[in-house]
Design a protein around this motif. Sequence first.
Motif, short mmCIF file in Angstrom:
data_model
loop_
_atom_site.label_atom_id
_atom_site.label_comp_id
_atom_site.label_asym_id
_atom_site.label_seq_id
_atom_site.Cartn_x
_atom_site.Cartn_y
_atom_site.Cartn_z
N ASP A 408 0.81 -1.22 0.00
CA ASP A 408 0.00 0.00 0.00
C ASP A 408 0.84 1.27 0.00
OD1 ASP A 408 0.50 -1.18 2.65
OD2 ASP A 408 -0.39 0.66 3.43
N SER A 409 2.06 1.19 0.50
CA SER A 409 2.92 2.39 0.47
C SER A 409 3.64 2.50 -0.87
CB SER A 409 3.99 2.32 1.56
OG SER A 409 3.41 2.48 2.80
N VAL A 439 -1.71 -5.34 -1.42
CA VAL A 439 -1.88 -5.83 -0.05
C VAL A 439 -1.80 -4.61 0.86
CG1 VAL A 439 -0.94 -7.32 1.75
CG2 VAL A 439 -0.89 -8.06 -0.64
N ASN A 441 -1.86 -3.35 4.06
CA ASN A 441 -1.82 -3.69 5.50
C ASN A 441 -1.77 -2.43 6.35
OD1 ASN A 441 0.78 -2.86 5.07
ND2 ASN A 441 1.68 -4.90 5.21
N VAL A 443 0.09 0.09 6.60
CA VAL A 443 1.34 0.65 7.11
C VAL A 443 2.45 0.32 6.10
CG1 VAL A 443 1.91 -1.42 8.48
CG2 VAL A 443 2.83 0.80 9.17
N GLY A 444 3.41 1.19 6.03
CA GLY A 444 4.58 0.93 5.20
C GLY A 444 5.81 1.10 6.07
MG LIG Z 1 2.00 -1.83 3.77
#
Ligand SMILES: [Mg+2]
Length: 1008
Positions: A408-409, A439, A441, A443-444
């Motif tokens: 996601d980042s 994916v 989640n 957070v990166g």
């Molecule tokens: Mg992530």
Amino acid sequence: MAQTGPNSAQNQPAPSTLLPAVNGWQTDFVESLYAQYKADPTSVTPEWLNFFRGFELGLALEATPATAGATTQPPPSPEVAAAAATAQTSGAAAAATAQPRSSPEGAPAGATAQSSGAPAGATAQTSGAAAGATAHQRRVDDLIHRYRAFGHLAAQLDPLGTTRPFPEQLTLEAVGLDDGALGQAFDPGTLPLDNPSPLGDIIACLESTYCGSMGVEYAHIGAADRRAWLAKRLEAARNSPRFSGDTKRRILGKLLEADSFESFLANRYVGKKRFGLEGGESLIPILDQILESGPALGVQEFMLGMAHRGRLNVLANIVGKNLQQIFTEFDEAWTEAFATGGGDVKYHMGYSNEHTTSTGQKLRVVLAANPSHLEFVNSVVLGRCRGKQRLVGDTERKMVVPVIVHGDSAFPGQGIVAECFNMMHLDGYTVGGAIHVVVNNQVGFTTNPRDTFCGSYCTDLAKAYDCPVIHVNGDDAEACAWAAKIAIEWRQAFGHDIVVEMWCYRKNGHNETDEPMFTQPVLYGRVKKARPAFKTYRAQLVSEGVVSDAEVDAMLAARTAVMDEAQSAAKKQPIDPVIDPFKNVWSGLTGQYSHEPVVTKVPLDTLESLARKLGELPGHTTVHKTIARILEGRAGAIATGTIDWALGELLAYATLLSEGHPIRLSGQDVERGTFSHRHAVVNCQETNEGYCQLNNLGDAQARFCVHNSPLTESAVLGFEYGYSLGDPRMLVIWEAQFGDFANGAQVIIDQFLASGEAKWKRSTGLAMFLPHGYEGQGPEHSSARLERFLQLCAHDNMQVVYPTTSAQMFHLIRKQVKQGFRKPLVVMTPKSMLRLPAAASRVEGFTDGHFRAVLPDPAIAREVAEGVTKVLFCSGKIFHELHAQREKSGQDTTAIVRLEQLFPFPDAAINKVISTYPNAKRFVWVQEEPRNMGAYRFAQAQLKELCSIDVGYIGRPDSASPAVGSAKQHAIEQDKILTEAIGAAKAGDGPAGGPSNKDGKQEKPAHK
Ligand SMILES: [Mg+2]
Ligand SMILES: Cc1ncc(C[n+]2csc(CCOP(=O)(O)OP(=O)(O)O)c2C)c(N)n1
């Protein structure tokens, strides 16, 4: 607030920070345009004028006073106007927005009225009651449309339970309805409901379709048929497909594999980095369902690309990498490659395997090796797909399909993601669409989403390319599986990318040794309480009676036993974790470099006939007069006895093609050639139609695929690298506009080209043509950064060359295909040298000989070689200038030796040449680049180490910038180098500072 249903505002917790609305910018834009129109209708374009008129007409109809229960009609909501306008602005979409009510698209009331074109008089004739009913129905239509466009904002996507404020767009008030309408019956359009149905049922249907575990963004898609396809696909099943017991067990089985794999590793390899998938295990059923659906949709091979997160899990449970190999890597029990500084961490390795679906169908599944550098592999996967598609004759691009997994980042952050989307439908680069799985989640590493992207979703970029985006809750395994099925069906139906964004969480820190509580204490408070998707789905299936607890326990025990056995076996007998890459299309090739000459000469009659063909045009083509001259020159060149650079290059291609070797040449403006030398495609002056002589050589020839590329270095070079992996027998060449721009692709150069073989045993024969040379064109058009490539050289990993004649270039190009090994070829290619007579070669150089890594001085005859006291070593264009200077100075005690190949270093050939100058006392490296650049430092060290020769230096002094900005200053510097190396030219010999042509005039690169 007059909304009921599970998502009604009353049921929402206190709102958290409101995210900017989807299409927010469009709303503002449309609103401002509307204000402008109100102030002065003539100030907007005719299209907008019509649109707003229609919109107001619709509003006027809506406001008919006979509408029972209607109070005042709310002003058009900006979102509705924006959604309508989005469609309006694209031609095809305008019609789509103005769908009649029965269309699955729905339509804003205003637009419907506009599209009907019903004259106001006609409406006036309807009875008051009918008009009221019509107006109500329009509001319901509007609501249906809003759910299709904005329902995703109310979807329950977060497994950690974060809710978003209920979207204002979906309230009854927003469309001018209230609770009183809930019991009234309306036409539900194409929704799978009886006609009429109570509004309450219509809303319930819309909520279950659009606001459950899956939210789908597709209102932005321009093509009406595609939106209709999605609406139908989603609504017919209310987005809750009834999976068979077998499919449910399959999904559970995959979740079990994903879950138990991570637990096994966590227990057996405590504290070892594995970038576990815990919290995002539903990725495995997603990928599995894509694979499961593949064969029925014509897929034979899936080409996967992904980063670190969950990669081992994917290798084990999707690609089917042998568990014994994986545990061998964990035990670090296989060290073969480490001796030469090779190998890579286990969560970067690629693999390929045959996969059998649950119904026994076979597929090939490939996971590309990946560097740590996030997202760069995407372009490699696409290129590799394209190469494979060509090899297997997949003209519809449905047999080989790319699947790319993102974080996601990384997805919104790395520019190469956008570069790859942009290639989606470009002729030379399309692969018929990719499936993206993000994916998310949340957070990166340690960075929160709010610091990572600024839109509503991390996937917003994809909407710019008309891709549907399916957001799905990773805790709902069946919704994930459903999303996967839609994704592969969409891709096969439309040849267009699609994105599945799975919301999940990351159970541990960034890796298993990281402490997430340092930075995300609140989030991790919730993560700790989260129940794994496997447990949730297990409980669901047990309660549905699909499986029993005892059965699941048995499945779990069996899987653990398999892993246990594999681990014990790996401890007893470690096995090579990397599969032999020289199989299938690679069989017969090697990765072993050899200095052995390769036969690349071509008979004279072949050259003659091909040169003639290169000069031909079909009768109906009107040709530019300069091109006509060039074509004439090609046709008659062999008779002149000399072949210039352009023709030498074209003949290399033509001979290879006619011998059956396909070629792909890609890069910015490569068809014509940046310096207007190539003209591989000749355009008719009347029709603009292109004609490529290289594809009209004869029936038996291989294909010449030449493509002007989009203006990216990174994605295109990655693509070509991938292509070269997919088809090692095709000569794949990427040409930079100027070599200076190649560093825009530095990650591809460093991480794939230079080190890929050492890390992953993956060879490539990709050639890079990098225009290089100091010609007074300033700091950004002089240097391909030769030094950078040389710094990357070790263990024969690539060939770095700087040829100086057309014959050398001819042999070099042919050799790259003819030799039995595959190594990247980095060529410093010419600009002014393209037209330098001294760089043109005699025909005999083509009908005889081969590429020579070292060229002795052609002006020093054997009998005077003993008189040589000084040897200048150089590479590339400066040779011709030194040679010209020597002619002008009249001295013959200095020999000039050319290193046409800098790496692998040709020490034996150098020693041989030097032995012919027994009295040479002084050795100097001469270059035009600054001392800290060019080949000097590299060559100096190699000459010392391998040839025991100490060289002095003549060239530009150290500099931060590759070249000066002033052409005049450049000429002064160049002259100084030549004078220092050779001595001053005799008076009246004309200017130095660049190769001169026959007339003593300085050559200029013909860059247009
Ligand atoms: Mg992530
Ligand atoms: C180009 C690049 N920059 C930085 C990094 C360092 N890095 C590794 S993982 C990571 C975070 C990735 O976050 P996300 O994309 O959300 O994937 P996740 O790890 O959460 O699955 C970063 C910054 C990298 N690998 N590549």
